[in-house]
Design a protein around this motif. Structure first.
Motif, mmCIF file in Angstrom:
data_model
loop_
_atom_site.group_PDB
_atom_site.id
_atom_site.type_symbol
_atom_site.label_atom_id
_atom_site.label_comp_id
_atom_site.label_asym_id
_atom_site.label_seq_id
_atom_site.Cartn_x
_atom_site.Cartn_y
_atom_site.Cartn_z
ATOM 1 N N ARG A 169 52.921 60.515 -3.216
ATOM 2 C CA ARG A 169 53.210 59.391 -4.392
ATOM 3 C C ARG A 169 52.629 57.731 -2.650
ATOM 4 N NH1 ARG A 169 58.500 59.306 -7.849
ATOM 5 N NH2 ARG A 169 58.288 61.433 -8.451
ATOM 6 N N GLY A 170 51.476 57.296 -3.372
ATOM 7 C CA GLY A 170 50.780 56.262 -3.072
ATOM 8 C C GLY A 170 49.467 56.951 -1.694
ATOM 9 N N GLN A 171 49.612 57.858 -0.493
ATOM 10 C CA GLN A 171 48.770 58.128 0.074
ATOM 11 C C GLN A 171 49.362 59.252 0.931
ATOM 12 O OE1 GLN A 171 47.860 55.042 3.665
ATOM 13 N NE2 GLN A 171 49.704 53.846 3.142
ATOM 14 N N PRO A 172 48.261 60.103 0.634
ATOM 15 C CA PRO A 172 48.279 61.749 1.103
ATOM 16 C C PRO A 172 49.278 62.203 2.163
ATOM 17 C CG PRO A 172 45.848 61.381 0.533
ATOM 18 C CD PRO A 172 46.778 60.551 0.653
ATOM 19 N N LEU A 173 50.148 62.466 2.489
ATOM 20 C CA LEU A 173 50.996 63.268 3.380
ATOM 21 C C LEU A 173 50.074 63.974 4.605
ATOM 22 C CD1 LEU A 173 54.330 63.355 4.554
ATOM 23 C CD2 LEU A 173 54.514 65.821 3.717
ATOM 24 N N LEU A 174 48.967 64.162 4.167
ATOM 25 C CA LEU A 174 48.518 64.910 5.868
ATOM 26 C C LEU A 174 47.175 64.509 5.575
ATOM 27 C CD1 LEU A 174 48.849 67.155 7.751
ATOM 28 C CD2 LEU A 174 47.163 68.272 6.304
ATOM 29 N N ARG A 175 47.139 63.876 7.336
ATOM 30 C CA ARG A 175 45.831 62.872 6.990
ATOM 31 C C ARG A 175 44.256 64.572 6.854
ATOM 32 N NH1 ARG A 175 47.895 59.154 11.810
ATOM 33 N NH2 ARG A 175 48.832 57.719 10.288
ATOM 34 N N PRO A 176 43.479 63.565 6.714
ATOM 35 C CA PRO A 176 42.180 64.935 6.721
ATOM 36 C C PRO A 176 41.839 65.320 8.100
ATOM 37 C CG PRO A 176 41.571 62.916 5.279
ATOM 38 C CD PRO A 176 42.716 62.019 5.882
ATOM 39 N N GLY A 177 41.761 67.072 8.145
ATOM 40 C CA GLY A 177 41.718 66.991 9.359
ATOM 41 C C GLY A 177 42.822 68.157 10.204
ATOM 42 N N GLY A 178 44.294 67.114 9.169
ATOM 43 C CA GLY A 178 45.498 66.887 9.933
ATOM 44 C C GLY A 178 45.855 68.952 10.080
ATOM 45 N N VAL A 179 47.177 69.212 10.880
ATOM 46 C CA VAL A 179 47.300 70.019 10.979
ATOM 47 C C VAL A 179 48.934 70.804 10.616
ATOM 48 C CG1 VAL A 179 48.164 72.616 12.346
ATOM 49 C CG2 VAL A 179 46.226 70.708 13.836
ATOM 50 N N VAL A 180 48.808 72.037 9.833
ATOM 51 C CA VAL A 180 49.853 72.308 9.468
ATOM 52 C C VAL A 180 50.757 73.869 10.102
ATOM 53 C CG1 VAL A 180 51.525 73.219 6.469
ATOM 54 C CG2 VAL A 180 49.374 71.834 6.747
ATOM 55 N N ILE A 181 51.787 73.809 10.153
ATOM 56 C CA ILE A 181 52.803 75.105 10.998
ATOM 57 C C ILE A 181 53.656 75.424 10.329
ATOM 58 C CG2 ILE A 181 54.183 75.230 12.776
ATOM 59 C CD1 ILE A 181 52.560 73.096 14.351
ATOM 60 N N GLY A 182 53.798 76.315 9.474
ATOM 61 C CA GLY A 182 54.497 77.070 8.894
ATOM 62 C C GLY A 182 55.000 77.983 10.077
ATOM 63 N N VAL A 183 57.248 77.650 10.001
ATOM 64 C CA VAL A 183 58.686 78.317 11.760
ATOM 65 C C VAL A 183 58.658 79.576 10.274
ATOM 66 C CG1 VAL A 183 59.731 78.347 12.547
ATOM 67 C CG2 VAL A 183 58.507 76.191 12.745
ATOM 68 N N THR A 184 58.138 80.668 10.687
ATOM 69 C CA THR A 184 58.632 81.875 10.262
ATOM 70 C C THR A 184 58.855 83.446 10.533
ATOM 71 O OG1 THR A 184 57.593 83.759 8.199
ATOM 72 C CG2 THR A 184 56.111 82.473 9.837
ATOM 73 N N ASP A 185 59.453 84.381 10.339
ATOM 74 C CA ASP A 185 59.579 85.575 10.799
ATOM 75 C C ASP A 185 58.590 86.221 9.916
ATOM 76 O OD1 ASP A 185 61.105 86.016 8.405
ATOM 77 O OD2 ASP A 185 62.933 86.934 9.624
ATOM 78 N N SER A 186 58.146 86.075 8.772
ATOM 79 C CA SER A 186 56.792 86.865 8.147
ATOM 80 C C SER A 186 56.032 88.334 8.240
ATOM 81 C CB SER A 186 55.644 85.720 7.522
ATOM 82 O OG SER A 186 55.427 86.512 6.781
ATOM 83 N N LEU A 187 56.305 89.039 8.288
ATOM 84 C CA LEU A 187 55.773 90.408 8.382
ATOM 85 C C LEU A 187 54.090 90.135 8.189
ATOM 86 C CD1 LEU A 187 58.026 92.996 7.525
ATOM 87 C CD2 LEU A 187 58.077 91.403 10.094
ATOM 88 N N GLY A 188 53.379 89.700 7.085
ATOM 89 C CA GLY A 188 52.108 89.249 6.958
ATOM 90 C C GLY A 188 52.306 90.791 5.879
ATOM 91 N N VAL A 189 52.925 90.875 5.268
ATOM 92 C CA VAL A 189 52.307 92.332 4.322
ATOM 93 C C VAL A 189 52.521 92.489 2.544
ATOM 94 C CG1 VAL A 189 53.104 93.121 5.988
ATOM 95 C CG2 VAL A 189 55.067 93.475 4.582
ATOM 96 N N VAL A 190 51.921 92.611 1.733
ATOM 97 C CA VAL A 190 52.032 92.725 0.853
ATOM 98 C C VAL A 190 53.354 94.016 0.151
ATOM 99 C CG1 VAL A 190 50.784 92.650 -1.359
ATOM 100 C CG2 VAL A 190 50.196 91.071 0.117
ATOM 101 N N ASP A 191 53.884 93.345 -0.369
ATOM 102 C CA ASP A 191 54.936 95.152 -1.469
ATOM 103 C C ASP A 191 53.462 95.252 -3.159
ATOM 104 O OD1 ASP A 191 55.613 96.181 -2.582
ATOM 105 O OD2 ASP A 191 58.220 95.798 -2.720
ATOM 106 N N ALA A 192 52.798 95.600 -2.963
ATOM 107 C CA ALA A 192 52.241 95.992 -4.310
ATOM 108 C C ALA A 192 52.395 96.479 -5.595
ATOM 109 C CB ALA A 192 51.308 97.203 -3.346
ATOM 110 N N ALA A 193 54.048 97.238 -5.156
ATOM 111 C CA ALA A 193 54.553 97.320 -6.145
ATOM 112 C C ALA A 193 54.979 96.987 -6.731
ATOM 113 C CB ALA A 193 55.930 97.887 -5.707
ATOM 114 N N THR A 194 55.357 94.961 -6.874
ATOM 115 C CA THR A 194 56.111 94.551 -7.247
ATOM 116 C C THR A 194 55.268 92.816 -7.134
ATOM 117 O OG1 THR A 194 56.961 93.540 -4.708
ATOM 118 C CG2 THR A 194 58.345 94.417 -6.025
#
Length: 463
Positions: A317-342
């Motif tokens: 609200r007010g102004q955008p949180l991320l400036r244009p061209g900024g960087v977003v980092i996700g901290v994760t242990d994601s395997l990067g896979v999709v379960d097509a059954a679900t």
């Protein structure tokens, strides 16, 4: 410098942040009262409606049809466990028998829930008491849907027939920070919608429209479109929907509101602002800790993980949180896979984006993939999302994916799906932060959200 522990899937990951970095998390505040007392207060004095017992007593004799719809079991357990017994007690006291009451899980396009899941969510006693009158909503069941026309925005209103034709519809939901409206609530619009009822408000011209890509519920286009659908539903019924909506945190229910949707918004939103909105400054780098699962399933699914990092960027609200061209980092242990059954349709939608790199092209593929009979059959059989579902995620993520100059997944396992989504994988959060500062400068302003998905979500007053 300060070392901060971030959620990183099934574990925690330490990251040393430079001086001047801002760490934002939900801060617990006292509940407004004891949960049972809050529910009683709300049901005995609903905003804009008579008390529930009076509403029930005025229902026609000899054929009362009461539907209690509720946010599906992906939502907080504390809400349904606090509210449902009180609702049932008042209905019974007014002469409405259990045989006149149907419970409907407002799944929208989410998976249908098993009897075991319902027992865990509603309580085994409720499941035994109501048996087959505990139902999953099915957005593809044309015999169980009714068309109510369209809103002034042109959005089709297709809704669960049991809910619309009931003599009294009670909806048990939640008020929480959400990009889908700024705050959640008025769940009948989405949770009870038929497949034709989603495309308007859930597509690129609804949730993806620039006027929806912020966190102010009073000014959000998506919220206005949602309210328009709710008004059509109310006009089609003998009496307005009685909404019962709770606020929760990690400890349980902290406040409860009941009444018409408009009156609840007027009362609940200021209280939600007080609890969930935090001051922030515009950031060059936003770092988001990702829990093992949130929103739509496990963070091992790369599109869900991507949604986890794009989601808070829209809640400004007010102004955008991320400036244009900024960087977003996700901290994760994601395997990067999709379960097509679900999650049928997810890999297909990601592949479309990987080839076209165009949100418009992906949106146009929705009718083909979302309407694929074999994929739809998985949803209808239970335990799977509808194949249209990933297209709504692309619509909600477009803002973050186009505003950010780079999206880095720190700790994820490298793979093709990340590449198709346009994400970069870094070995560690420290490596990711070094890359980010290399892109936007060593003096980058950093906002860290280490527990965004393990604690109640927050929104940002940016200035």
């Amino acid at each position: 410098m300060a070392t901060v522990e971030f959620d990183a899937g099934a574990r925690r990951q330490a990251l040393t942040l430079p001086d001047g970095a801002t760490v934002l998390e939900y801060v617990e505040q006292p509940a407004t009262g004891e949960a049972g007392a809050l529910v009683d207060r709300a049901l005995d004095a609903p905003l804009g409606l008579p008390p529930l017992r009076e509403l029930a007593a005025t229902l026609p004799r000899g054929g009362r049809r009461v539907v209690i719809a509720f946010d599906d079991p992906n939502r907080p357990l504390a809400t349904i466990r606090a509210v449902l017994p009180a609702v049932l007690g008042r209905l019974n006291a007014a002469g409405v028998g259990d045989e006149d009451i149907t419970l409907v899980s407002a799944n929208g396009m989410h998976p249908k829930f098993s009897r075991e899941a319902f027992a865990a969510y509603l309580g085994p006693d409720v499941l035994e008491r109501f048996g087959g009158r505990v139902r999953n909503h099915d957005c593809e069941d044309v015999d169980d849907l009714v068309d109510l026309g369209a809103t002034e925005f042109g959005d089709v209103v297709q809704v669960n027939r049991h809910a619309v034709e009931s003599d009294l519809l009670i909806y048990v939901g939640n008020v929480a920070v959400n990009i889908w409206g700024g705050y959640s609530g008025t769940g009948s619009v989405v949770g009870l919608a038929g497949v034709r009822g989603f495309a308007g408000h859930h597509g690129r011209h609804g949730i993806g429209h620039p006027d929806s890509c912020h966190g102010d519920p009073h000014a959000m286009l998506y919220q206005r479109r949602k309210r328009a659908v709710a008004a059509v539903i109310d006009r089609a019924r003998p009496r307005p929907v009685l909404y019962v909506e709770a606020m929760t945190d990690g400890r349980g229910v902290v406040d409860v509101f009941a009444g018409t949707s408009d009156r609840i918004r007027a009362a609940a939103w200021p209280e939600a602002d007080r609890r969930f909105v935090r001051p922030a400054a515009p950031a060059d780098v936003v770092i988001v800790g990702l829990a093992p699962a949130f929103l739509y399933g496990p963070a091992h699914n790369p599109l869900i993980a991507l949604t986890g990092v794009c989601f808070p960027l829209r809640l400004w609200r007010g102004q955008p949180l991320l400036r244009p061209g900024g960087v977003v980092i996700g901290v994760t242990d994601s395997l990067g896979v999709v379960d097509a059954a679900t999650h049928p349709g997810y890999e297909e939608a990601i592949a479309e984006f990987g080839v076209a790199r165009s949100f418009e092209t992906v949106a146009k593929a929705g009718s083909r993939i979302g309407g694929d009979a074999a994929l739809v059959a998985r949803y209808r059989a239970g335990s799977a999302y509808h194949p249209w579902h990933p297209f709504w995620l692309f619509a909600e993520d477009e803002y973050g994916m186009t505003r950010a100059g780079a999206i880095i997944m720190a700790g994820a396992r490298p793979g093709m799906l990340w590449q198709q989504l346009g994400c970069v994988v870094a070995a560690t959060p420290s490596d990711a932060l070094a890359q980010a500062r290399g892109l936007v400068g060593a003096e980058a302003r950093i906002v860290a959200l280490p527990t965004y998905w393990s604690k109640p979500r927050i929104a940002f007053q940016v200035g």
